[in-house]
Design an enzyme around this catalytic site. Structure first.
Site, PDB file in Angstrom:
ATOM      1  N   HIS A  33       0.842  -1.189   0.000  1.00  0.00           N
ATOM      2  CA  HIS A  33       0.000   0.000   0.000  1.00  0.00           C
ATOM      3  C   HIS A  33       0.883   1.248   0.000  1.00  0.00           C
ATOM      4  O   HIS A  33       1.246   1.749   1.061  1.00  0.00           O
ATOM      5  CB  HIS A  33      -0.905   0.008   1.228  1.00  0.00           C
ATOM      6  CG  HIS A  33      -1.833  -1.166   1.301  1.00  0.00           C
ATOM      7  ND1 HIS A  33      -1.405  -2.443   1.633  1.00  0.00           N
ATOM      8  CD2 HIS A  33      -3.176  -1.263   1.087  1.00  0.00           C
ATOM      9  CE1 HIS A  33      -2.440  -3.262   1.621  1.00  0.00           C
ATOM     10  NE2 HIS A  33      -3.521  -2.574   1.290  1.00  0.00           N
ATOM     11  N   HIS A 267      -4.060   3.120  -3.541  1.00  0.00           N
ATOM     12  CA  HIS A 267      -4.262   2.678  -2.157  1.00  0.00           C
ATOM     13  C   HIS A 267      -3.558   1.361  -1.866  1.00  0.00           C
ATOM     14  O   HIS A 267      -2.779   1.273  -0.921  1.00  0.00           O
ATOM     15  CB  HIS A 267      -5.758   2.535  -1.856  1.00  0.00           C
ATOM     16  CG  HIS A 267      -6.059   2.074  -0.464  1.00  0.00           C
ATOM     17  ND1 HIS A 267      -6.000   0.751  -0.082  1.00  0.00           N
ATOM     18  CD2 HIS A 267      -6.421   2.764   0.649  1.00  0.00           C
ATOM     19  CE1 HIS A 267      -6.306   0.643   1.203  1.00  0.00           C
ATOM     20  NE2 HIS A 267      -6.572   1.852   1.658  1.00  0.00           N
ATOM     21  N   GLU A 420     -17.644  -3.935  24.890  1.00  0.00           N
ATOM     22  CA  GLU A 420     -16.823  -5.137  25.016  1.00  0.00           C
ATOM     23  C   GLU A 420     -15.602  -5.106  24.096  1.00  0.00           C
ATOM     24  O   GLU A 420     -14.493  -5.458  24.504  1.00  0.00           O
ATOM     25  CB  GLU A 420     -17.658  -6.391  24.708  1.00  0.00           C
ATOM     26  CG  GLU A 420     -18.780  -6.649  25.685  1.00  0.00           C
ATOM     27  CD  GLU A 420     -20.074  -5.937  25.332  1.00  0.00           C
ATOM     28  OE1 GLU A 420     -21.081  -6.158  26.029  1.00  0.00           O
ATOM     29  OE2 GLU A 420     -20.072  -5.163  24.338  1.00  0.00           O
ATOM     30  N   HIS A 482     -28.454 -15.048  25.433  1.00  0.00           N
ATOM     31  CA  HIS A 482     -27.428 -14.861  26.457  1.00  0.00           C
ATOM     32  C   HIS A 482     -26.744 -16.171  26.852  1.00  0.00           C
ATOM     33  O   HIS A 482     -25.806 -16.138  27.650  1.00  0.00           O
ATOM     34  CB  HIS A 482     -28.043 -14.222  27.703  1.00  0.00           C
ATOM     35  CG  HIS A 482     -28.255 -12.745  27.583  1.00  0.00           C
ATOM     36  ND1 HIS A 482     -28.953 -12.176  26.542  1.00  0.00           N
ATOM     37  CD2 HIS A 482     -27.851 -11.715  28.372  1.00  0.00           C
ATOM     38  CE1 HIS A 482     -28.984 -10.865  26.691  1.00  0.00           C
ATOM     39  NE2 HIS A 482     -28.319 -10.564  27.793  1.00  0.00           N
TER      40      HIS A 482
END
Length: 681
Positions: A33, A267, A420, A482
């Site tokens: 890149h 890129h 999280e 859950h």
């Protein structure tokens, strides 16, 4: 005026040295890149030559500034900087860019290349690691600095692009950085308007400066990312801001390439021979590939200035050691990654207390009991939870929350909020910084949110402890959203991650001890919500559990089968053993709290625990596939291969057949299949 023009020209030449090392390396590799290094070279020149505090001859100097290339695909920018400033990264390594065994991998890798502070590639995580590094600096400064002597006084700098800001983790981390007031964190946004698919306005139109101001950051710019004077002024302003700072740098991707500048074509692909030649002509760079004139090399070389900066700090630290010998010794120990000198006594006492525990206790509570014992004895512990402290039980008696710390109190606990992924990547940054051992909690099912950062802690071999509670259908009524089913198995397949699923207080204390002692990778503790029985504190248990698997209850006579169990299902195994004994079937119960630790044991231990000649049955309230490697084709696995249900835990265990009676029948089938009985029980 003439002098100003000369300096501007020379600075551009210095930046061009970076550009062409990147161009030439990508071209030679036919992969990479080049666009980001070409676009950010001017920013890097100003930062690295005028502001970055580092010592190329000692990349691990504790008070160095940390530099993070969050847009890690532009790795040749960092490799060129490390090479030119004097790190142990010779030109041959740049010429071997992206090749097997080289020090210049496709994305920067910590521990592999001198001067690389973190492994970047997954966008947004490098920026988040930088937040963790800045947090570590702030907390260590509070702990160790004294009014007359600041031995912790450095900054964290991060380069990032549009992709980092599009990733949701950037919101999690940068919001927290603002709340925490991380005034020594400075991020440079490469605002070039290009990503892989083209011009970003089709999918990214955020008012980024307003977004960061809303977080509580100071924002500078937009500034011309190719104007050294403007960049220098922006950095000076950032240093004085008293807040984390975002410097918005308007740049052109592939700056200097006359036909591809500002295009996504530059890129992620080499420029090509024709464009490389055109760029050399456009920037008046007549030098051969990988050639940098001596005058530019001399101006880039930071070895003498870096050594002088570290020597000045060493003088300060010698004086600090004289006045505060205990703090200085602790600082040196924690920076080196060692545990307290009396750690063997700490561990012994912890296991003695845990082994004496009686009555039914959830292992999440057992974990908190361990933390009650450890937090004040291991001062480098930095705990936290993603808004689940009261459920994860991650705060010990000695925990002091950052958001509620009293004046003069040194915090050692972080409320991360419902973040999280951000929490986990921040913990990685804290561990990478050094001086602290981070642990953080959430529900096991939400490890999915954090998974890539858990993977990165393993890939980078960082000592991070992931506390994952509510580890099975035993959490009950919250239902299948859950209830983790595949999570234990899925975490166990991450290379380098030790997953512990303890069955009682002693095994939980052992898991904590082993996680802290381990210095070459992370650990995950899977802990129950429901109460579990205790199995005693014999020394043989402690030794066996430390090895990952051991005989918890021997058969009454020659064993006809082995039941392998973890966590809450050890109780079922013990109940089944009793029932089978009444039927005349002798069964050994093996607790396997950590499969990977067991896998690392010698064959003699494995064969002693799991004799190859007798039937094997595994039981765990989760996905079954991983257990096939332990029971073999003729063995049996009792588990769950579908999502959970909503209902009380006892009803769920009955519904899914995770009962002692069903385990007894499963063992009997395995014994018959193995030829250990005639089937008439």
């Amino acid at each position: 005026m003439e002098r100003d023009k000369t300096e501007i020209t020379f600075r551009r030449e210095l930046a061009n040295a970076v550009r062409f090392l990147a161009i030439d390396a990508v071209e030679k590799a036919r992969s990479g890149h080049p666009g980001a290094p070409m676009g950010m070279a001017d920013i890097a020149e100003v930062l690295w030559r005028d502001h970055l505090k580092h010592n190329p001859t000692n990349p691990k100097w504790p008070d160095r500034d940390r530099f993070v290339l969050s847009n890690g695909h532009g790795s040749m920018l960092l490799y060129a900087l490390l090479h030119l400033t004097g790190y142990d990264l010779p030109l041959e390594q740049l010429q071997n860019f992206r090749q097997l065994g080289s020090k210049t991998a496709g994305h920067p890798e910590v521990g592999h290349t001198p001067g690389v502070e973190t492994t970047t590639g997954p966008l947004g995580q490098g920026l988040t690691n930088a937040v963790g590094m800045a947090l570590a600096e702030k907390l260590l400064a509070q702990r160790y600095n004294r009014p007359e002597c600041d031995i912790v006084d450095h900054r964290t700098w991060a380069f990032l692009g549009d992709g980092c800001l599009m990733e949701g983790i950037s919101h999690e981390a940068c919001s927290l950085a603002g709340v925490w007031g991380l005034d020594k964190l400075v991020a440079f946004y490469d605002d070039n308007g290009i990503s892989i698919d083209g011009h970003v306005e089709g999918w990214f139109r955020d008012d980024t400066p307003a977004r960061f101001r809303a977080y509580g950051w100071h924002v500078v710019g937009p500034v011309d990312g190719h104007d050294a004077a403007a960049l220098g002024a922006a950095i000076v302003e950032a240093k004085a801001a008293g807040k984390p700072t975002l410097i918005v740098c308007r740049t052109q991707i592939g700056w200097g390439a006359p036909n591809k500048v500002g295009s996504h074509d530059v890129h992620g692909a080499p420029l090509g021979a024709d464009e490389v030649a055109a760029t050399r002509a456009a920037l008046n760079w007549p030098h051969a590939p990988f050639e940098v004139p001596d005058a530019l090399r001399e101006a880039w070389d930071a070895r003498l200035s870096g050594a002088a900066a570290e020597a000045e700090w060493q003088v300060k630290f010698v004086a600090y050691r004289r006045q505060y010998p205990d703090l200085a010794a602790e600082f040196e120990r924690t920076q080196a990654g060692g545990l307290p000198e009396n750690w063997p006594e700490i561990r012994k006492s912890l296991l003695a207390v845990a082994g004496a525990k009686d009555g039914a206790v959830a292992t999440r509570k057992s974990s908190q009991n361990s933390l009650d014992f450890l937090v004040d004895r291991v001062p480098e512990l930095l705990g936290g939870s993603a808004d689940l402290t009261g459920s994860n039980l991650t705060a010990g008696k000695g925990s002091r929350a950052l958001h509620a710390a009293a004046e003069g109190e040194v915090p050692n606990y972080i409320s991360y909020g419902v973040r999280e992924f951000g929490m986990t990547a921040i913990m990685n940054g804290v561990a990478l910084h050094g001086g602290l051992i981070p642990y953080g909690g959430t529900f096991a099912v939400f490890s999915d949110y954090a998974r890539n950062a858990i993977r990165m802690s393993a890939l980078m071999k960082q000592r991070v402890v992931h506390v994952l509670t509510h580890d099975s259908i035993g959490l009950g009524e919250d239902g299948p959203t859950h209830q983790p089913i595949e999570h234990a198995a899925s975490l166990r397949v991450i290379p380098g991650l030790d997953v512990w699923r303890p069955c009682d207080e002693l095994e939980t204390a052992i898991a904590w001890s082993e996680a802290l002692e381990r210095r070459d990778g992370p650990s995950a503790l899977l802990l129950s919500r429901q109460n579990l029985p205790q199995y005693g504190g014999e020394a043989s248990r402690a030794e066996g559990a430390s090895r990952g698997s051991y005989v918890l209850a021997e058969a009454d006579g020659p064993a006809q089968a082995v039941i392998i169990a973890t966590g809450s299902e050890v109780m079922l195994a013990m109940q089944a053993q009793t029932a089978l004994k009444a039927q005349g079937v002798a069964v050994r119960v093996v607790s396997m709290p950590c499969t990977r630790r067991f896998d690392r044991q010698p064959a003699s231990w494995k064969n002693a625990v799991l004799p190859p000649e007798i039937a094997r049955v595994a039981v765990e309230a989760g996905q079954t596939d991983i257990w096939r490697k332990y029971v073999g084709l003729d063995g049996e696995v009792l588990g769950i291969d579908e999502f959970g249900e909503s209902g009380p835990a006892p009803a769920l265990y009955q519904h899914f057949g995770l009962t002692a009676d069903n385990l007894v029948q499963t063992v009997l089938r395995a014994v018959v299949r193995a030829g250990g009985a005639d089937g008439d029980f």
